[in-house]
Design a protein around this motif. Sequence first.
Motif, PDB file in Angstrom:
ATOM      1  N   LEU A 112       0.347  45.957  45.488  1.00 28.43           N
ATOM      2  CA  LEU A 112       1.088  44.810  44.960  1.00 28.43           C
ATOM      3  C   LEU A 112       2.561  45.196  44.910  1.00 28.43           C
ATOM      4  O   LEU A 112       2.900  46.361  44.699  1.00 28.43           O
ATOM      5  CB  LEU A 112       0.570  44.415  43.583  1.00 28.43           C
ATOM      6  CG  LEU A 112      -0.894  43.979  43.513  1.00 28.43           C
ATOM      7  CD1 LEU A 112      -1.226  43.443  42.123  1.00 28.43           C
ATOM      8  CD2 LEU A 112      -1.223  42.942  44.563  1.00 28.43           C
ATOM      9  N   TYR A 136       1.368  51.177  39.617  1.00 29.67           N
ATOM     10  CA  TYR A 136       1.139  50.063  40.527  1.00 29.67           C
ATOM     11  C   TYR A 136      -0.350  49.712  40.565  1.00 29.67           C
ATOM     12  O   TYR A 136      -1.186  50.448  40.067  1.00 29.67           O
ATOM     13  CB  TYR A 136       1.587  50.443  41.942  1.00 29.67           C
ATOM     14  CG  TYR A 136       3.083  50.518  42.119  1.00 29.67           C
ATOM     15  CD1 TYR A 136       3.786  49.440  42.636  1.00 29.67           C
ATOM     16  CD2 TYR A 136       3.796  51.658  41.767  1.00 29.67           C
ATOM     17  CE1 TYR A 136       5.165  49.499  42.814  1.00 29.67           C
ATOM     18  CE2 TYR A 136       5.175  51.722  41.932  1.00 29.67           C
ATOM     19  CZ  TYR A 136       5.849  50.642  42.454  1.00 29.67           C
ATOM     20  OH  TYR A 136       7.209  50.694  42.619  1.00 29.67           O
ATOM     21  N   ALA A 182      -3.420  41.545  37.276  1.00 29.15           N
ATOM     22  CA  ALA A 182      -2.484  41.304  38.370  1.00 29.15           C
ATOM     23  C   ALA A 182      -3.216  40.959  39.659  1.00 29.15           C
ATOM     24  O   ALA A 182      -2.821  40.045  40.395  1.00 29.15           O
ATOM     25  CB  ALA A 182      -1.603  42.549  38.588  1.00 29.15           C
ATOM     26  N   VAL A 183      -4.303  41.665  39.933  1.00 28.23           N
ATOM     27  CA  VAL A 183      -5.061  41.405  41.161  1.00 28.23           C
ATOM     28  C   VAL A 183      -5.769  40.059  41.088  1.00 28.23           C
ATOM     29  O   VAL A 183      -5.766  39.300  42.042  1.00 28.23           O
ATOM     30  CB  VAL A 183      -6.057  42.552  41.445  1.00 28.23           C
ATOM     31  CG1 VAL A 183      -7.044  42.178  42.537  1.00 28.23           C
ATOM     32  CG2 VAL A 183      -5.293  43.808  41.835  1.00 28.23           C
ATOM     33  N   THR A 186      -3.746  37.333  42.179  1.00 28.90           N
ATOM     34  CA  THR A 186      -3.412  37.247  43.605  1.00 28.90           C
ATOM     35  C   THR A 186      -4.587  36.794  44.453  1.00 28.90           C
ATOM     36  O   THR A 186      -4.438  36.516  45.619  1.00 28.90           O
ATOM     37  CB  THR A 186      -2.930  38.613  44.163  1.00 28.90           C
ATOM     38  OG1 THR A 186      -4.017  39.541  44.119  1.00 28.90           O
ATOM     39  CG2 THR A 186      -1.749  39.138  43.386  1.00 28.90           C
TER      40      THR A 186
END
Length: 191
Positions: A112, A136, A182-183, A186
């Motif tokens: 990311l 990250y 976060a994933v 996405t």
Amino acid sequence: MSPAGTALHADARAVLRSWTAPDPAQEELRRDYLAHLDRHADGVWRSCRPGHLTASTAIVDPEGRGMVLTLHRRIGLWLQVGGHCEPADGTLAATALREATEESGIPGLRLLPSPVRLDRHRVPCGGGSWHLDVQYAAIAPAGAPLTRVAEESDDLGWFPVDALPEPSDDACRALAAAASAAVRGTVPSGG
């Protein structure tokens, strides 16, 4: 300082200046990391004894539900992969991706673009130092097998993000939650 060192230092400053911290404690760390870089031209290198930036990666599956952890030989904890900056890296993101690929053996990781969190912790490097870790998240290809156990690792495995193995630590659990969120942000719905 070498041109590579200058470029990595500048990249670290740019990454930290542009990163939006998710809470006041992370914002304080962000400011502390920038102050460290202001004080130390070598602040991205292991040779900087007060402390140095490192980059680590939470490798997660495409759904953000599973995470790769390594059983760190010296520390004795299940942790994310990561490590020290090297002159060929050029950027913190390159450090994070290189370390993740080397330590997991997974090709085709998709990092990311921005860090998901920061963590400062004491380590035995050089007789005692601080790691100012920029963390990250990377998405592994679906069904990616693990093929390596790095020199500093006793084991490597996939674990549910919400049920990490023991012994681990709060920083790893916080990274797992941040990387998963976060994933999942996405990944398109249903996919």
